[in-house]
Design a protein around this motif. Structure first.
Motif, PDB file in Angstrom:
ATOM      1  N   ASP A 181      -5.351 -32.387  -1.179  1.00  0.00           N
ATOM      2  CA  ASP A 181      -5.768 -32.517  -2.575  1.00  0.00           C
ATOM      3  C   ASP A 181      -4.575 -32.535  -3.522  1.00  0.00           C
ATOM      4  O   ASP A 181      -4.675 -33.025  -4.650  1.00  0.00           O
ATOM      5  CB  ASP A 181      -6.712 -31.380  -2.954  1.00  0.00           C
ATOM      6  CG  ASP A 181      -8.161 -31.658  -2.572  1.00  0.00           C
ATOM      7  OD1 ASP A 181      -8.486 -32.824  -2.267  1.00  0.00           O
ATOM      8  OD2 ASP A 181      -8.974 -30.715  -2.577  1.00  0.00           O
ATOM      9  N   GLY A 195     -10.394 -36.958   3.552  1.00  0.00           N
ATOM     10  CA  GLY A 195      -9.097 -37.504   3.167  1.00  0.00           C
ATOM     11  C   GLY A 195      -8.019 -37.432   4.222  1.00  0.00           C
ATOM     12  O   GLY A 195      -6.866 -37.803   3.963  1.00  0.00           O
ATOM     13  N   THR A 208     -17.735 -36.847  -1.724  1.00  0.00           N
ATOM     14  CA  THR A 208     -16.922 -37.435  -0.681  1.00  0.00           C
ATOM     15  C   THR A 208     -17.866 -38.206   0.235  1.00  0.00           C
ATOM     16  O   THR A 208     -19.010 -38.502  -0.159  1.00  0.00           O
ATOM     17  CB  THR A 208     -16.124 -36.357   0.068  1.00  0.00           C
ATOM     18  OG1 THR A 208     -15.215 -36.988   0.983  1.00  0.00           O
ATOM     19  CG2 THR A 208     -17.023 -35.390   0.834  1.00  0.00           C
ATOM     20  N   GLY A 258     -14.803 -29.554  -5.587  1.00  0.00           N
ATOM     21  CA  GLY A 258     -13.630 -30.275  -6.042  1.00  0.00           C
ATOM     22  C   GLY A 258     -12.342 -29.494  -5.832  1.00  0.00           C
ATOM     23  O   GLY A 258     -12.302 -28.471  -5.145  1.00  0.00           O
ATOM     24  N   ASN A 259     -11.277 -29.979  -6.433  1.00  0.00           N
ATOM     25  CA  ASN A 259      -9.951 -29.366  -6.329  1.00  0.00           C
ATOM     26  C   ASN A 259      -9.747 -28.415  -7.503  1.00  0.00           C
ATOM     27  O   ASN A 259      -9.728 -28.854  -8.657  1.00  0.00           O
ATOM     28  CB  ASN A 259      -8.879 -30.466  -6.339  1.00  0.00           C
ATOM     29  CG  ASN A 259      -7.469 -29.906  -6.326  1.00  0.00           C
ATOM     30  OD1 ASN A 259      -7.260 -28.727  -6.044  1.00  0.00           O
ATOM     31  ND2 ASN A 259      -6.498 -30.747  -6.640  1.00  0.00           N
ATOM     32  N   LYS A 312     -13.665 -37.978  -3.908  1.00  0.00           N
ATOM     33  CA  LYS A 312     -12.617 -37.637  -2.958  1.00  0.00           C
ATOM     34  C   LYS A 312     -12.677 -38.553  -1.741  1.00  0.00           C
ATOM     35  O   LYS A 312     -13.771 -38.941  -1.313  1.00  0.00           O
ATOM     36  CB  LYS A 312     -12.765 -36.181  -2.504  1.00  0.00           C
ATOM     37  CG  LYS A 312     -12.872 -35.170  -3.647  1.00  0.00           C
ATOM     38  CD  LYS A 312     -11.631 -35.159  -4.511  1.00  0.00           C
ATOM     39  CE  LYS A 312     -11.726 -34.110  -5.613  1.00  0.00           C
ATOM     40  NZ  LYS A 312     -10.560 -34.159  -6.526  1.00  0.00           N
TER      41      LYS A 312
END
Length: 385
Positions: A31, A69, A340, A352-353, A366
């Motif tokens: 992230d 990711g 995502t 989330g981040n 994401k």
């Protein structure tokens, strides 16, 4: 200019970890922009691919949410051809992350001493149950084990109740976060010296490190603290209190906030009561404080009191379930309700981040999780193999 990657986008991390502690660390690093190449075993990959909950196609939401990711390549580290690929990756990598039992990598020929001699700039981060030293180092551990051993379960739950696990995997997650901190410190060290470091993080150590107030209480009293439900052991009022229809949390952390709370609840007469004059005296009378407050709070619904307390500047909040928390306007505004995809591309809600950085966009969409070995061809081509 706002960029869409992150400040770690010059780092290549080879990720041998599985399940949660290591993958959570590399999730955070990803992230922040790092490229994560996840190396999985060929016969099924990361164990968490088989851990639920699953979607209608049998894909693990557990795996997809923690491994979004990341590129995937399947390698058998006992097979010569796959070892060649792994060693070519290590020659380019900045960081190797693994969470095997201590000694496993050495038996494969990839222990710290061997790799440091071969790749002196490589940072090696190992997250394990008990660390690389001490009498318990060889033992296996899961989150539940270290929560129990590390004391956190002893201060969780209600007095006289059964043993209660913290409702999220804090053993794994704290180990993952401490691994991130150690790895970033090692990157800084390498920038100054050119030397890679070995980062040794233990899940049990992490549980001891986050005991905070419990350690302080034991240090000054000599008595091991027990569970107190939702109440803070040293601050009052600082707990969940019942209103007419639901509980709310009130956290009046000092005498000024206590005074503001009494004014907002039309209980100002209590300011003259010496039992409630200081935080220390209120904490000694915490049950009485709760009785007094709930007698007043029980006359109206939670929303009424939350509005009054917010207006008075008293820290408070509703007691939300997960669905309600994810639907909060504040959570949505900060992109903490993100999306995502599963390996097949179908959508998946995710967290989330939480690290927001100026100069870098925080996107609510994401990159998704990859199917096992999905990136083999591209990685081999990049390595010239």
């Amino acid at each position: 200019m706002t960029r869409t990657s992150g400040p770690l986008d010059d780092l290549l991390i080879v990720d041998l970890s599985r399940v949660l502690a290591g993958p959570y660390a590399t999730l955070v690093l990803g992230d922040l922009g790092a490229r994560i190449v996840k190396v999985e075993r060929p016969d099924g990959g990361d164990d968490s691919r088989a851990i639920g909950p699953f979607d209608a196609k049998g894909q693990s939401a557990y795996f997809a949410s923690v491994n979004r990711g990341k590129e995937s390549i399947a390698l058998d580290l006992k097979a010569p051809r796959d070892r060649d690929v792994f060693e070519a990756l290590l020659a380019r990598a900045d960081v190797l992350v693994e969470n095997y039992r201590p000694g496993t990598m050495a038996r494969l020929g990839y222990g710290w001493d061997v790799l440091h001699a071969r790749h002196p700039r490589l940072i090696y981060a190992a997250a394990s149950g008990f660390g690389q030293t001490g009498p318990d180092a060889p033992k296996a551990a899961y989150d539940m084990v270290v929560q129990a051993m590390g004391g956190i379960m002893s201060v969780t739950g209600h007095p006289g109740g059964p043993p209660t696990r913290v409702g999220t995997s804090v053993g794994d997650i704290t180990a993952g976060l401490f691994t991130v901190a150690g790895m970033l410190a090692a990157v800084h060290h390498r920038t100054r010296t050119g030397e890679g470091l070995f980062v040794d993080v233990a899940m049990l150590d992490g549980q001891i490190a986050i005991l905070e107030n419990a350690v302080a209480r034991y240090a000054v009293t000599g008595v091991a603290p027990g569970p107190l439900g939702a109440r803070h052991p040293s601050i009052t009022p600082f707990a969940a209190y019942a209103c007419a229809d639901a509980h709310i949390v009130i956290a009046a952390g000092n005498d000024a906030l206590w005074s503001a709370l009494l004014d907002a609840l039309d209980l100002s007469a209590l300011k003259a009561n010496p039992r409630f004059a200081t935080n220390a005296s209120r904490s000694e009378a915490a049950d009485t404080v709760a009785t007094v407050l709930e007698a007043r709070l029980g006359t109206a619904p939670a929303a009424h009191w939350l509005a009054l307390l917010d207006a008075a500047g008293v820290p408070c909040g509703p007691l939300n379930d997960v669905a309600q928390a994810l639907d909060l306007p504040q959570v949505r505004a900060r992109n903490m309700r993100a999306s995502t995809t599963f390996p097949d591309g179908s959508p998946l809600l995710c967290a989330g981040n939480p690290v927001k950085l100026s100069g870098y966009a925080d996107l609510p969409e994401k990159p998704g999780a990859r199917a096992l070995d999905a990136d083999r061809a591209a990685i081999l081509a990049e390595l010239g193999l």
